[in-house]
Design a protein around this motif. Structure first.
Motif, mmCIF file in Angstrom:
data_model
loop_
_atom_site.group_PDB
_atom_site.id
_atom_site.type_symbol
_atom_site.label_atom_id
_atom_site.label_comp_id
_atom_site.label_asym_id
_atom_site.label_seq_id
_atom_site.Cartn_x
_atom_site.Cartn_y
_atom_site.Cartn_z
ATOM 1 N N THR A 23 14.478 11.909 -34.523
ATOM 2 C CA THR A 23 14.759 13.006 -35.436
ATOM 3 C C THR A 23 16.234 13.192 -35.775
ATOM 4 O OG1 THR A 23 14.834 14.542 -33.553
ATOM 5 C CG2 THR A 23 12.724 14.268 -34.682
ATOM 6 N N VAL A 24 17.171 12.589 -34.998
ATOM 7 C CA VAL A 24 18.587 12.832 -35.276
ATOM 8 C C VAL A 24 18.982 12.244 -36.624
ATOM 9 C CG1 VAL A 24 19.470 10.729 -34.137
ATOM 10 C CG2 VAL A 24 20.902 12.791 -34.267
ATOM 11 N N ASN A 25 18.359 11.139 -37.011
ATOM 12 C CA ASN A 25 18.658 10.612 -38.345
ATOM 13 C C ASN A 25 18.191 11.585 -39.425
ATOM 14 O OD1 ASN A 25 16.022 9.371 -37.265
ATOM 15 N ND2 ASN A 25 15.768 9.140 -39.477
ATOM 16 N N GLY A 26 17.109 12.314 -39.142
ATOM 17 C CA GLY A 26 16.650 13.334 -40.075
ATOM 18 C C GLY A 26 17.647 14.469 -40.203
ATOM 19 N N LEU A 27 18.246 14.876 -39.072
ATOM 20 C CA LEU A 27 19.280 15.911 -39.129
ATOM 21 C C LEU A 27 20.474 15.424 -39.939
ATOM 22 C CD1 LEU A 27 20.381 18.656 -38.202
ATOM 23 C CD2 LEU A 27 21.287 17.509 -36.170
ATOM 24 N N THR A 28 20.829 14.159 -39.761
ATOM 25 C CA THR A 28 21.933 13.595 -40.538
ATOM 26 C C THR A 28 21.622 13.625 -42.025
ATOM 27 O OG1 THR A 28 22.436 12.127 -38.685
ATOM 28 C CG2 THR A 28 23.413 11.581 -40.812
ATOM 29 N N VAL A 29 20.398 13.233 -42.381
ATOM 30 C CA VAL A 29 19.989 13.288 -43.786
ATOM 31 C C VAL A 29 20.108 14.715 -44.312
ATOM 32 C CG1 VAL A 29 18.054 13.005 -45.378
ATOM 33 C CG2 VAL A 29 18.482 11.279 -43.626
ATOM 34 N N ALA A 30 19.675 15.676 -43.499
ATOM 35 C CA ALA A 30 19.738 17.071 -43.927
ATOM 36 C C ALA A 30 21.170 17.509 -44.204
ATOM 37 C CB ALA A 30 19.112 17.957 -42.849
ATOM 38 N N VAL A 31 22.105 17.050 -43.371
ATOM 39 C CA VAL A 31 23.505 17.475 -43.510
ATOM 40 C C VAL A 31 24.181 16.806 -44.704
ATOM 41 C CG1 VAL A 31 25.780 17.418 -42.412
ATOM 42 C CG2 VAL A 31 23.755 18.054 -41.076
ATOM 43 N N VAL A 32 23.956 15.511 -44.895
ATOM 44 C CA VAL A 32 24.719 14.782 -45.918
ATOM 45 C C VAL A 32 24.004 14.712 -47.267
ATOM 46 C CG1 VAL A 32 25.799 13.391 -44.119
ATOM 47 C CG2 VAL A 32 23.833 12.478 -45.343
ATOM 48 N N SER A 33 22.725 15.093 -47.335
ATOM 49 C CA SER A 33 22.000 14.985 -48.600
ATOM 50 C C SER A 33 22.653 15.740 -49.755
ATOM 51 C CB SER A 33 20.550 15.448 -48.431
ATOM 52 O OG SER A 33 19.757 14.414 -47.907
ATOM 53 N N PRO A 34 23.151 16.964 -49.544
ATOM 54 C CA PRO A 34 23.814 17.629 -50.685
ATOM 55 C C PRO A 34 24.970 16.809 -51.259
ATOM 56 C CG PRO A 34 23.339 19.221 -48.962
ATOM 57 C CD PRO A 34 23.021 17.873 -48.388
ATOM 58 N N LEU A 35 25.714 16.119 -50.390
ATOM 59 C CA LEU A 35 26.812 15.283 -50.874
ATOM 60 C C LEU A 35 26.279 14.064 -51.622
ATOM 61 C CD1 LEU A 35 29.799 14.553 -51.030
ATOM 62 C CD2 LEU A 35 29.577 13.464 -48.773
ATOM 63 N N THR A 36 25.237 13.432 -51.089
ATOM 64 C CA THR A 36 24.702 12.249 -51.769
ATOM 65 C C THR A 36 24.050 12.631 -53.093
ATOM 66 O OG1 THR A 36 22.564 12.359 -50.600
ATOM 67 C CG2 THR A 36 24.325 11.093 -49.562
ATOM 68 N N GLY A 37 23.407 13.799 -53.149
ATOM 69 C CA GLY A 37 22.836 14.256 -54.414
ATOM 70 C C GLY A 37 23.900 14.497 -55.465
ATOM 71 N N TRP A 38 25.005 15.119 -55.046
ATOM 72 C CA TRP A 38 26.125 15.334 -55.968
ATOM 73 C C TRP A 38 26.673 13.991 -56.449
ATOM 74 C CZ3 TRP A 38 31.197 13.702 -55.307
ATOM 75 C CH2 TRP A 38 32.133 14.207 -56.213
#
Length: 437
Positions: A79-94
Motif C-alpha cells: 500500500t505504500v506505493n498507493g500512498l505515494t500515488v496519492a501524494v504526487v498525483s496532483p503534481l502529475t495531473g498538473w
C-alpha cells in the motif's frame, strides 16, 4: 444514448468503422496522426495499475515469514506505493495538463519498470519500502497520462465503451498478473518483482506511438467560451465533482477490505498455497473485467446513478457472506460480488469525472480522483487491521457490510448530473479532440 457527431474536418483513418470508437491519436508537430496501436498501449498501461499490488498478494505471506515482519508491515509493502500515488498525483495531473501525455507517460512507465523490478535484487525491508515509494511516483505519472488520454480522446457513447474496455483490461490484468505472481512465487518471493519490468517496453511504445501533443483545449480559439483553467473553478461549476472524489476513496477502502485480508482469511481455512490464493484474487478482477465489457450497455439501460446504487448493494451482500460464512465457496462468491461492484463503480466514477470536467483541467481532476483511490487503499489496512486484530476478520467484514449498506441508502437519495452537454462530455461546435481520428 446517441452516438456523438464526429468533429469536422477530421478525416477517418484507414480501417475505422463508422460508429466504432477509434484509437486515441494526436496530431504531431508535422500534422501526422498516430496509429490505432496507441489504444492498445493505453489499455495495456491500464493493467499496470492493478499489477502494482496484486502481483505481490500471492507471496505476501511468504514475504512476511521470510523477512520476519508483522502482517501490518508486510501489508504496507502493498500500500505504500498507493500512498505515494496519492501524494504526487496532483503534481502529475498538473504536469499532464501543462505538457500533454507523451512525455509523462514515457517517463512514468520507465520509472515504474525500473523501480518495480528493483525488488529482484534486495531482500532488505527498508530498501524494498523505498523502492515502492519511487515505484509509486512512476505509477502516478503513467496513470495520470493514461487517464487524460482516454477521457480527452473520446466523447459520449465512445467514451463509455472505451472506459468499459479499460475496466475490462484492468480486470483481465488482475486475473493474469496475480496468477503469474503465484506461479513465480513458487520459485521465490522475489521472482514476481521481475514482472514490473514490462513497464519499460510499454513506455518505449508510448514514446513511439504518441506525438508531441500539447495541453488539451476544448475548441479553437475564438469558437469556444472562456476556458476553465483551475480545478477550483471546475468544482465551483460542478460541485458534484466533490462527491465523485469522495466515492473514489470509498471504493478502495471496501475493495482492499477484502484483498488485503483475504490471505489471512484463507489461512484460517487451511489454505496457504500462493497459487490457490491467487485464484481468489483473480475472481475479483476477472468479474470486474466482464462487467467492463458490458459497461456501455449497462449504462444505456440503467444509467450511472442506478449502477452506483447496484454496486453498493453488491458490496453489502459480499461482506455479509465474508462475515457469516466459513466455506471456501462463499469466499469465492464474495470475491465475485466485490469484483462486479468494483467494475461498475470505478468505471462510472471515471466517466463522471470526464462528464463534469472541462478538458483543460482533466489531468488535475482525474489526479484528485486517483489520490482519493490510493488514500483509501493506504488507509484500508491501517483502519481495519487493528479492528480485526482486536476482534476477528469476520467481524471486520460485517462492519464493512454495514458501511456498504449505509452507502447504498445514501445513494438512493443522491443523483449525479450526467447530461450529455456537461463540460468535457461532448465536443463543442468546431472543437476537435487531440486524440481521436
Amino acid at each position: 444514448m446517441p452516438e456523438p457527431k464526429p468533429a469536422p474536418p477530421a478525416t477517418p483513418g484507414p480501417g475505422t468503422a463508422a460508429g466504432a470508437p477509434s484509437a486515441p491519436s494526436a496530431p504531431s508537430a508535422s500534422g501526422t496522426r498516430h496509429p490505432h496501436g496507441a489504444l492498445v498501449v493505453l489499455l495495456l498501461s491500464s493493467t499496470l495499475g492493478i499489477m502494482s499490488s496484486t502481483i505481490l498478494m500471492p507471496v505476501l505471506e511468504l514475504i512476511r515469514t521470510d523477512l520476519e515482519i508483522s502482517a501490518t508491515r508486510a501489508g504496507t509493502l502493498l500500500t505504500v506505493n498507493g500512498l505515494t500515488v496519492a501524494v504526487v498525483s496532483p503534481l502529475t495531473g498538473w504536469l499532464v495538463d501543462r505538457v500533454g501525455v507523451r512525455g509523462p507517460m514515457f517517463a512514468g512507465l520507465l520509472l515504474y519498470g525500473l523501480a518495480g523490478g528493483a525488488g529482484l535484487v534486495t531482500d532488505d525491508y527498508t530498501l524494498l519500502l523505498a523502492g515502492r515509494v519511487v515505484f509509486g511516483i512512476g505509477a502516478a505519472t503513467a496513470f495520470s497520462a493514461t487517464t487524460v488520454a482516454l477521457l480527452n480522446g473520446y466523447r459520449g457513447a465512445d467514451r463509455d465503451r472505451v472506459m468499459g474496455w479499460r475496466t475490462a483490461a484492468t480486470g483481465l490484468g488482475g486475473v493474469l498478473w496475480p496468477i503469474l505472481g503465484g506461479a513465480l512465487g513458487a520459485i521465490s518471493w522475489q521472482a514476481p518483482f521481475a514482472v514490473y519490468l514490462v513497464g519499460i517496453p510499454v513506455g518505449a511504445a508510448a514514446l513511439f506511438l504518441f506525438g508531441s501533443s500539447g495541453p488539451a483545449r476544448s475548441g479553437p480559439v475564438g469558437e469556444r467560451p472562456a476556458e476553465v483553467t483551475t480545478l477550483r473553478a471546475a468544482v465551483a461549476a460542478q460541485p458534484a465533482l466533490l462527491g465523485v472524489f469522495a466515492l473514489s476513496g470509498v471504493y478502495m477502502v471496501l475493495t482492499y477490505g477484502l484483498l488485503v485480508f483475504l490471505p489471512q482469511r484463507l489461512a484460517e481455512l487451511g489454505v496457504h498455497d500462493p497459487a490457490a490464493v491467487s485464484v481468489h484474487v483473480a475472481a475479483v478482477t476477472g468479474t470486474s473485467a466482464l462487467v467492463g465489457v458490458a459497461y456501455a450497455r449497462l449504462r444505456r439501460v440503467l444509467g450511472v446513478n442506478a449502477l452506483l446504487r447496484t454496486a453498493a448493494v453488491l458490496w453489502t451482500a459480499a461482506f455479509l457472506l465474508l462475515g457469516l460464512a466459513d466455506a471456501r465457496a462463499a469466499l469465492v462468491a464474495a470475491a465475485v460480488l466485490v469484483g462486479a461492484g468494483g467494475g461498475v463503480w470505478l468505471t462510472s466514477l471515471t466517466v463522471l469525472v470526464g462528464a463534469l470536467t472541462p478538458a483543460p483541467v482533466m489531468g488535475r481532476a482525474s489526479s484528485v480522483s486517483s489520490t482519493m483511490v490510493f488514500v483509501g487503499q493506504f488507509l484500508s489496512p491501517l483502519a481495519l487491521g487493528p479492528l480485526m486484530a482486536a476482534t476477528s476478520i469476520s467481524v471486520g467484514h460485517l462492519v464493512l457490510a454495514g458501511g456498504a449498506g449505509a452507502l447504498a441508502l445514501v445513494l438512493s437519495f443522491v443523483r449525479f448530473p450526467t447530461a450529455q452537454n456537461s463540460p468535457g462530455q461532448e465536443e463543442p461546435a468546431g472543437g476537435t479532440s487531440p486524440y481521436r481520428r
